[in-house]
Design a protein around this motif. Structure first.
Motif, short mmCIF file in Angstrom:
data_model
loop_
_atom_site.label_atom_id
_atom_site.label_comp_id
_atom_site.label_asym_id
_atom_site.label_seq_id
_atom_site.Cartn_x
_atom_site.Cartn_y
_atom_site.Cartn_z
N GLY A 1 0.82 -1.22 0.00
CA GLY A 1 0.00 0.00 0.00
C GLY A 1 0.85 1.26 0.00
O GLY A 1 0.56 2.22 -0.74
N ASN A 2 1.92 1.27 0.79
CA ASN A 2 2.80 2.44 0.84
C ASN A 2 3.55 2.64 -0.48
O ASN A 2 3.77 3.77 -0.91
CB ASN A 2 3.78 2.30 2.00
N LEU A 3 3.95 1.54 -1.11
CA LEU A 3 4.62 1.65 -2.41
C LEU A 3 3.68 2.21 -3.46
O LEU A 3 4.08 3.02 -4.31
CB LEU A 3 5.16 0.27 -2.84
N MET A 4 2.42 1.76 -3.42
CA MET A 4 1.43 2.27 -4.38
C MET A 4 1.25 3.78 -4.21
O MET A 4 1.09 4.52 -5.19
CB MET A 4 0.10 1.55 -4.18
N ASN A 5 1.26 4.24 -2.95
CA ASN A 5 1.17 5.68 -2.71
C ASN A 5 2.39 6.41 -3.25
O ASN A 5 2.29 7.48 -3.86
CB ASN A 5 1.06 5.94 -1.20
N THR A 6 3.56 5.80 -3.05
CA THR A 6 4.82 6.43 -3.44
C THR A 6 4.92 6.62 -4.95
O THR A 6 5.42 7.65 -5.43
CB THR A 6 6.01 5.59 -2.95
N ILE A 7 4.44 5.65 -5.73
CA ILE A 7 4.60 5.71 -7.19
C ILE A 7 3.52 6.54 -7.87
O ILE A 7 3.47 6.61 -9.10
CB ILE A 7 4.62 4.29 -7.80
N GLY A 8 2.64 7.18 -7.07
CA GLY A 8 1.64 8.06 -7.66
C GLY A 8 0.41 7.35 -8.19
O GLY A 8 -0.27 7.87 -9.09
N LEU A 9 0.11 6.19 -7.64
CA LEU A 9 -1.05 5.43 -8.10
C LEU A 9 -2.35 6.19 -7.82
O LEU A 9 -3.31 6.10 -8.58
CB LEU A 9 -1.08 4.08 -7.39
N THR A 10 -2.37 6.95 -6.73
CA THR A 10 -3.59 7.67 -6.35
C THR A 10 -4.02 8.64 -7.44
O THR A 10 -5.21 8.77 -7.73
CB THR A 10 -3.35 8.44 -5.04
N ASP A 11 -3.07 9.35 -8.04
CA ASP A 11 -3.42 10.30 -9.10
C ASP A 11 -4.07 9.60 -10.28
O ASP A 11 -5.05 10.09 -10.86
CB ASP A 11 -2.16 11.03 -9.59
N ARG A 12 -3.55 8.45 -10.66
CA ARG A 12 -4.07 7.73 -11.83
C ARG A 12 -5.45 7.13 -11.55
O ARG A 12 -6.30 7.13 -12.43
CB ARG A 12 -3.06 6.66 -12.25
N ILE A 13 -5.65 6.64 -10.35
CA ILE A 13 -6.98 6.14 -9.98
C ILE A 13 -7.98 7.29 -9.99
O ILE A 13 -9.10 7.17 -10.50
CB ILE A 13 -6.94 5.45 -8.60
N PHE A 14 -7.58 8.42 -9.43
CA PHE A 14 -8.46 9.59 -9.39
C PHE A 14 -8.81 10.06 -10.80
O PHE A 14 -9.98 10.34 -11.10
CB PHE A 14 -7.79 10.71 -8.59
N ASN A 15 -7.82 10.16 -11.66
CA ASN A 15 -8.06 10.62 -13.03
C ASN A 15 -8.96 9.66 -13.80
O ASN A 15 -9.81 10.09 -14.61
CB ASN A 15 -6.73 10.80 -13.76
N PHE A 16 -8.78 8.37 -13.58
CA PHE A 16 -9.64 7.38 -14.25
C PHE A 16 -11.09 7.55 -13.82
O PHE A 16 -12.01 7.57 -14.66
CB PHE A 16 -9.15 5.97 -13.93
N CYS A 17 -11.32 7.68 -12.52
CA CYS A 17 -12.69 7.85 -12.01
C CYS A 17 -13.30 9.17 -12.47
O CYS A 17 -14.49 9.24 -12.77
CB CYS A 17 -12.69 7.78 -10.47
N LEU A 18 -12.47 10.21 -12.53
CA LEU A 18 -12.96 11.51 -12.99
C LEU A 18 -13.41 11.44 -14.43
O LEU A 18 -14.47 11.99 -14.80
CB LEU A 18 -11.85 12.56 -12.82
N ALA A 19 -12.65 10.77 -15.29
CA ALA A 19 -13.04 10.61 -16.69
C ALA A 19 -14.28 9.76 -16.83
O ALA A 19 -15.07 9.94 -17.76
CB ALA A 19 -11.88 9.99 -17.47
N LEU A 20 -14.49 8.84 -15.89
CA LEU A 20 -15.60 7.89 -15.98
C LEU A 20 -16.92 8.51 -15.54
O LEU A 20 -17.95 8.37 -16.22
CB LEU A 20 -15.28 6.66 -15.14
N VAL A 21 -16.95 9.19 -14.39
CA VAL A 21 -18.22 9.66 -13.81
C VAL A 21 -18.23 11.15 -13.48
O VAL A 21 -19.21 11.64 -12.92
CB VAL A 21 -18.57 8.86 -12.53
#
Length: 429
Positions: A68-88
């Motif tokens: 979980g900490n590695l996922m945060n470090t590599i910027g996964l949160t931004d990509r998940i957020f952008n995907f959801c923003l484009a979707l809904v």
């Protein structure tokens, strides 16, 4: 039974006095040990601590924390957020929906509510405030949606329960999928209802090209939960090995995104080591209490008292929910489970309640404490992240507790919600 009251009562008193949870558990257990006349057996204390923290089944926890900490470090949160923003994002109250869906997707990677708040919280609150949402609602919604994290696999909380209740991690992970989706859907319904009388903006509709780009960037993150869960369920890996796979996959995603940094990896390792050590220490000192309870047959006495007082399973479930929601307001979920499960499980077994269903009810009930004063770890963390005062945040989150409470009651009264998927894939237990 008196021993149980002394130990649990002493623990609660020490917690109210502000004593750290590890010391409070250890001190109350040692007091109970001497009260029961086992003062000459004090050598059992370090033995039980090492025995509790050295369980092979718990080795999965540090690896999932690190993933979980590695996922945060590599910027996964931004990509998940952008995907959801484009979707809904183009729907009315689009960013509020993005908040819910992003938390659900990120939960499949982090497995912890605090990781969701720390990782997605600042990004979501900043975006919502920029588009005109009130600071209190933005912060409160982010805390509330983080409740999905410890339910959806891989879940650190469910791994702890699996160890305590002697249940399959794979079965519990499967059991958490439908409840996690239901909690997310309940928040979406709540937002839809509130949006009918509260002005909430909608974002510009993403083009097909933008949606495609966001999907391509988000795919490696979106398939991570499937890889982890599939490896466990289909027998390719144990929970611990799946945790190692999750860490390796996180590093591969970082290389794919070209966002991996040595300092970020080091910070993730340090943070994971500290958190894992804290969890293991809590489990270790709690083993003393569990040993003492088992030796004095406190769980059997407690279960007997419950059965003499309560005659219907649904009444016992409602009693358990109320008890755990109240306890969760003053105590963190992990120590609460370690202390209360040995007392509650014999009674649940006597009523014929499936331990997997019981685990989901207990997990969600205790999770509400993350967003409830006075402990409210999620509230304090979000207050620090967003700058919203704790008092205002505590008031704003109260109506947002209605959706998960409704889902909690459904889980307690309809076993099929929890048991359908694990029974379908792994067969009835």
């Amino acid at each position: 039974m008196i021993l149980g009251l002394i130990v649990v009562g002493g623990f609660i008193l020490l917690m109210l006095l502000g004593v750290p949870v590890t010391i409070a558990i250890g001190a109350s257990s040692i007091i109970g040990l001497y009260w029961a006349g086992f003062g000459d057996m004090s050598l059992v204390i370090p033995q039980q601590i090492l025995d509790g923290a050295g369980k092979p089944a718990l080795m999965a926890i540090p690896f999932f924390v690190l993933a979980g900490n590695l996922m945060n470090t590599i910027g996964l949160t931004d990509r998940i957020f952008n995907f959801c923003l484009a979707l809904v994002g183009h729907f009315r109250a689009g960013l509020a929906y993005v908040n819910v869906i992003a938390s659900l997707l990120f939960a499949g990677v982090s497995g912890a509510a605090t990781a969701d708040i720390a990782g997605l919280g600042q990004l979501e609150v900043k975006a919502m405030r920029k588009r005109g949402y009130s600071p209190e609602f933005s912060a409160a919604l982010t805390v509330a949606t983080s409740l999905v994290g410890p339910i959806v696999p891989p879940s650190i909380s469910l791994i702890v329960y699996a160890w305590l209740a002697n249940q399959s991690v794979a079965r519990l992970f499967l059991a958490g999928i439908v409840p996690g989706i239901l909690v997310a859907l309940s928040f979406i319904v709540y937002i839809r209802v509130v949006a009918t009388w509260t002005p909430m903006p909608r974002e510009k509709r993403a083009t097909i090209r933008d949606l495609g780009r966001a999907t391509i960037e988000g795919v490696p993150a979106l398939i991570a939960p499937a890889i982890i869960l599939g490896a466990i369920v289909f027998g390719f890996a144990t929970a611990t090995e799946a945790g190692v796979i999750a860490c390796g996959y996180s590093l591969l995603i970082g290389l794919f995104y070209r966002s991996i940094r040595w300092k970020g990896i080091w910070d993730a390792l340090v943070e994971s080591a500290i958190l894992s050590a804290l969890i293991m220490m809590i489990i270790g000192v709690s083993q003393i209490m569990g040993w003492l309870f088992a030796f004095e047959q406190v769980p059997q006495s407690f279960a007997s008292g419950i059965l003499d007082t309560i005659s219907q399973p649904w009444v016992f479930m409602m009693f358990t929910i109320v008890l755990l929601v109240v306890i969760g307001c003053f105590m963190e979920a992990t120590p609460a489970k370690i202390i209360l499960l040995p007392l509650l499980l014999p009674a649940a077994d006597a009523f014929g309640i499936d331990r997997v269903q019981f685990g989901m009810v207990i997990t969600l009930a205790l999770l509400l404490g993350i967003a409830t004063p006075p402990l409210g770890v999620g509230l304090y963390l979000m207050s620090a992240v967003s700058g919203v005062r704790f008092e205002k945040l505590a008031i704003a989150i109260l109506p947002l507790m209605i959706p998960p409470i409704i889902v909690l009651i459904l889980l307690a009264t309809v076993p099929e919600i929890t048991l359908w998927l694990p029974d379908l894939i792994m067969g009835p237990q």
